[in-house]
Design a protein around this motif. Structure first.
Motif, short mmCIF file in Angstrom:
data_model
loop_
_atom_site.label_atom_id
_atom_site.label_comp_id
_atom_site.label_asym_id
_atom_site.label_seq_id
_atom_site.Cartn_x
_atom_site.Cartn_y
_atom_site.Cartn_z
N ALA A 23 42.79 13.39 74.37
CA ALA A 23 43.54 14.37 73.59
C ALA A 23 43.62 15.71 74.30
O ALA A 23 44.64 16.38 74.28
N LEU A 24 42.53 16.08 74.98
CA LEU A 24 42.46 17.39 75.62
C LEU A 24 42.98 17.36 77.05
O LEU A 24 43.64 18.29 77.51
N LEU A 25 42.69 16.29 77.79
CA LEU A 25 42.98 16.25 79.23
C LEU A 25 44.04 15.23 79.62
O LEU A 25 44.39 15.13 80.80
N GLY A 26 44.56 14.49 78.65
CA GLY A 26 45.59 13.50 78.97
C GLY A 26 45.04 12.49 79.98
O GLY A 26 43.87 12.15 79.98
N GLY A 27 45.90 12.03 80.87
CA GLY A 27 45.46 11.13 81.94
C GLY A 27 45.49 11.89 83.25
O GLY A 27 45.96 11.40 84.26
N GLY A 28 44.98 13.14 83.22
CA GLY A 28 45.04 14.00 84.39
C GLY A 28 43.93 13.73 85.39
O GLY A 28 43.12 12.81 85.25
N LEU A 29 43.88 14.58 86.40
CA LEU A 29 43.00 14.41 87.55
C LEU A 29 41.53 14.26 87.18
O LEU A 29 40.77 13.57 87.85
N LEU A 30 41.10 14.91 86.09
CA LEU A 30 39.67 14.90 85.72
C LEU A 30 39.21 13.57 85.15
O LEU A 30 38.01 13.33 85.04
N THR A 31 40.15 12.69 84.78
CA THR A 31 39.73 11.45 84.11
C THR A 31 40.11 10.17 84.85
O THR A 31 39.56 9.11 84.54
N VAL A 32 41.02 10.23 85.83
CA VAL A 32 41.48 9.00 86.47
C VAL A 32 40.60 8.65 87.68
O VAL A 32 39.85 9.48 88.19
N ASN A 33 40.73 7.41 88.16
CA ASN A 33 39.93 6.90 89.28
C ASN A 33 40.81 6.21 90.31
O ASN A 33 42.00 6.00 90.10
N CYS A 83 46.38 28.14 72.63
CA CYS A 83 45.77 28.21 71.30
C CYS A 83 45.47 26.80 70.78
O CYS A 83 44.39 26.53 70.24
N MET A 84 46.42 25.88 70.96
CA MET A 84 46.23 24.51 70.49
C MET A 84 45.15 23.78 71.29
O MET A 84 44.37 23.00 70.73
N LEU A 85 45.10 24.03 72.61
CA LEU A 85 44.07 23.38 73.42
C LEU A 85 42.69 23.89 73.03
O LEU A 85 41.71 23.14 73.06
N ARG A 86 42.58 25.18 72.68
CA ARG A 86 41.30 25.72 72.22
C ARG A 86 40.87 25.03 70.91
O ARG A 86 39.71 24.68 70.73
N LYS A 87 41.83 24.82 70.01
CA LYS A 87 41.52 24.11 68.76
C LYS A 87 41.09 22.67 69.05
O LYS A 87 40.16 22.15 68.44
N LEU A 88 41.79 22.03 70.00
CA LEU A 88 41.43 20.66 70.40
C LEU A 88 40.03 20.62 70.98
O LEU A 88 39.24 19.71 70.68
N PRO A 114 23.58 29.73 73.76
CA PRO A 114 24.56 28.94 74.50
C PRO A 114 24.80 27.60 73.82
O PRO A 114 23.84 26.94 73.39
N VAL A 115 26.05 27.22 73.65
CA VAL A 115 26.38 25.94 73.03
C VAL A 115 27.32 25.15 73.94
O VAL A 115 28.04 25.72 74.76
N PHE A 116 27.27 23.83 73.77
CA PHE A 116 28.14 22.95 74.56
C PHE A 116 29.38 22.62 73.74
O PHE A 116 29.30 21.91 72.74
N ARG A 117 30.52 23.21 74.15
CA ARG A 117 31.81 22.84 73.54
C ARG A 117 32.72 22.36 74.67
O ARG A 117 33.77 22.91 74.93
N LEU A 118 32.22 21.35 75.38
CA LEU A 118 32.83 20.81 76.61
C LEU A 118 32.62 21.77 77.78
O LEU A 118 32.65 21.36 78.93
N THR A 119 32.47 23.06 77.51
CA THR A 119 31.92 24.00 78.48
C THR A 119 30.73 24.68 77.79
O THR A 119 30.62 24.64 76.57
N ILE A 120 29.85 25.31 78.59
CA ILE A 120 28.71 26.04 78.01
C ILE A 120 29.18 27.46 77.71
O ILE A 120 29.50 28.22 78.63
N GLU A 121 29.23 27.81 76.44
CA GLU A 121 29.75 29.13 76.06
C GLU A 121 28.82 29.80 75.04
O GLU A 121 27.97 29.12 74.44
N PRO A 122 28.94 31.11 74.84
CA PRO A 122 28.10 31.78 73.85
C PRO A 122 28.45 31.29 72.44
O PRO A 122 29.61 31.33 72.04
N GLY A 123 27.42 30.84 71.72
CA GLY A 123 27.67 30.24 70.41
C GLY A 123 28.22 31.21 69.38
O GLY A 123 28.96 30.82 68.48
N PHE A 124 27.87 32.50 69.50
CA PHE A 124 28.31 33.49 68.51
C PHE A 124 29.13 34.62 69.16
O PHE A 124 29.18 35.73 68.65
#
Length: 426
Positions: A46-56, A138-143, A407-417
Motif C-alpha cells: 500500500a505504501l511502496l507499491g512494487g517499487g525498488l525497495l520491495t522487488v528482487n 499527506c496521504m502517504l503519511r496517513k498510510l 522514539p517510536v517505530f512507524r516504519l521509520t524511527i521518529e519522535p513519538g510525541f
C-alpha cells in the motif's frame, strides 16, 4: 541471546544476525539469492507499491538501472538550487514566528522539516512544488501511520488486512487516491504527442515513465510508475526529514557541537546565496554530526531479507524461506565495535570517516548494505548538509522542557510525541 539466534513470529522462522563476519556474508549474496521478504511486499504494498525497495532479482536490477543514474553526483549538483528554493520558505516561516515572539520561542519542528523535505523531492525529482504534491505526501503519511499500526498485530497481519475494518477501508481508499494522483502527475509531465516536457526538472519522473515501457519489469506500465513514484515520495523525504529532526535535537542537547557546527556553517555560507558542491564538501563538522545522528537514530531500524534459495551465512546452512534479520541499532551501538562510549553522541569519532570510526566499516549501515545500498544517499546527505547549515547560520536551538523522549517505530524511527525545540533568532 547472542549475536546469532533463531526465533519464530507469526509462523515465520527468523534468523537474527549481528556477528560481524556473518553480516559481511549477507552482503555477498545477490538480490536473486537473498532478497526482500515476500511478506513485506504484501504488508508494505500500500505504501511502496512494487517499487525498488520491495522487488528482487531481474526486476530489482531493471528498476535500479532505470533510476540510479538520476541520483549520481553530477545530477545532484543540478538539484542544489532546488534544495535552496525548498529551504527558503522554512527559514522565512521560522524568522516570522521568532520576530513576532520577541526573538525566541518554542517551535515543534517536525512538520516544517517534513514539508521542506517533501518539497525537495517534489521539485528535484518530479518537477513540481510541494503545494502540487501535498495531497500525495499527506496521504502517504496517513498510510504510513495506518500500516505501522497494523504491524502491531504481528502474526495476524496477513489475515488482518483482508478484514472489512475501518482501518482497512481507509488504507484501500488512500491507495486508490494516491494511484490516481501519481498517474495524473506522470501524464501532466508528458504532453499529448509523447514528447517530454523539458521545461521542468523532472529527470527521475521521465526515467520512470520511460522505464515503464521497457521489458524488464513484471507488471503493467501503470503499476511500475505508481510503485516507483510512491517509493521515492515516501523513502526520499521521510527518512531525510526524520534524520534532520534528530540532528536538531542532538545539537540542542549538545551546545558545544552546535556552536562548532555553526562557526563552520557561517564561514562556508557567508555571502553565498547558493552553496555549491565544493562549499558543502567543506562542512566537515556538520558531516560528522549527521553521520553520528544516523548511527544513533538510523531511520530504518531493521534490514530484513529472505533466503530465496538455500544459502550459507558463515558456517550456517540457511534453508530457502528463512527470514534473515539484521538490527541496525545493535550494530551501531556495539561497544566492541565503537568503544565504551558507543551510546553517547560523539561526532568526533567520524573525524577520519567511517573506516576510522568503526572497524569493520561494514557494520555502519544507515543507508543499507552491499547491492541494496540506498540510491538516494547522495541526495539525502546534500540536502541534510545544506538545510542544517542554513538553519544553524540563522538560529540557535536548545531543548524544550515540554519534550518527551519516546522514539517510536512507524516504519521509520521518529519522535513519538513530536520534537519541540526552543529556537532563538541570531
Amino acid at each position: 541471546m547472542g549475536s546469532v539466534f533463531l526465533y519464530s513470529s507469526g509462523g515465520r522462522e527468523i534468523l537474527h544476525v549481528s556477528q560481524p563476519d556473518m553480516v559481511k556474508d549477507i552482503d555477498h549474496w545477490t538480490p536473486s539469492e537473498l532478497g526482500k521478504p515476500n511478506y513485506l511486499k504484501k504488508t508494505r504494498k500500500a505504501l511502496l507499491g512494487g517499487g525498488l525497495l520491495t522487488v528482487n532479482g531481474d526486476e530489482w536490477a531493471y528498476q535500479r538501472k532505470t533510476m540510479a543514474p538520476e541520483f549520481f553526483m553530477d545530477k545532484i549538483k543540478g538539484m542544489i538550487q532546488l534544495i535552496e528554493d525548498a529551504t527558503a520558505p522554512l527559514l522565512e516561516a521560522w524568522e516570522n514566528i521568532l520576530d513576532s515572539a520577541g526573538g525566541s520561542t518554542e517551535i515543534v519542528v517536525d512538520d516544517y522539516l517534513r514539508n521542506m523535505s517533501a518539497d525537495v523531492i517534489a521539485r528535484a525529482c518530479f518537477g513540481s512544488s510541494f503545494a502540487k504534491g501535498e495531497e500525495i505526501f499527506c496521504m502517504l503519511r496517513k498510510l504510513q501511520k495506518a500500516i505501522s499500526q497494523q504491524d502491531a498485530f504481528v502474526g495476524l497481519s496477513a489475515l488482518w488486512k483482508h478484514l472489512p475494518t475501518k482501518s482497512n477501508r481507509e488504507i484501500r481508499n488512500l491507495v486508490e487516491k494516491v494511484r490516481l494522483l501519481i498517474l495524473e502527475l506522470a501524464k501532466a509531465n508528458v504532453n499529448e504527442n509523447g514528447a517530454e516536457n523539458a521545461a521542468t526538472h523532472n529527470g527521475l519522473l521521465r526515467a520512470i515513465v520511460n522505464g515503464a515501457h521497457g521489458a524488464g519489469h513484471g507488471g503493467t506500465a501503470e503499476d511500475f510508475i505508481v510503485g516507483n513514484c510512491k517509493t521515492i515520495y515516501f523513502a526520499g523525504h521521510e527518512t531525510t526529514a526524520v534524520t534532520a529532526i534528530w540532528c536538531l535535537m542532538l545539537l540542542a542537547k549538545h551546545p558545544e557541537w552546535q556552536e562548532r557546527a555553526r562557526i563552520e556553517a557561517l564561514e562556508v555560507c557567508h555571502g553565498r546565496s547558493t552553496l555549491d558542491v565544493d562549499a558543502l564538501h567543506r562542512l566537515k563538522i556538520l558531516t560528522m554530526v549527521i553521520q553520528e545522528t544516523l548511527r544513533l537514530y538510523p531511520p530504518a531500524s531493521l534490514m530484513m531479507r529472505e533466503a530465496l534459495t538455500d544459502i550459507k551465512i558463515g558456517d550456517l546452512d540457511v534453508p530457502r524461506g528463512t527470514i534473515v534479520q539484521v538490527t541496525r541499532s545493535m550494530l551501531h551501538l556495539d561497544k566492541e565495535v565503537w568503544g565504551p562510549d558507543a551510546e553517547e553522541f560523539r561526532p568526533g569519532r567520524f573525524a577520519n570517516g567511517v573506516a576510522g570510526a568503526c572497524k569493520p566499516a561494514h557494520l555502519y549501515t544507515p543507508f543499507g548494505l552491499g547491492h541494496r545500498t540506498c540510491i538516494g544517499q547522495n541526495l539525502a546527505m546534500t540536502e541534510l548538509k545544506l538545510v542544517l547549515a542554513r538553519l544553524l547560520s540563522r538560529f540557535a536551538f536548545s531543548p524544550s522542557p515540554t519534550y518527551r523522549h519516546a522514539p517510536v517505530f512507524r516504519l521509520t524511527i521518529e519522535p513519538g510525541f513530536g520534537m519541540p525545540l526552543v529556537a532563538k533568532k541570531l
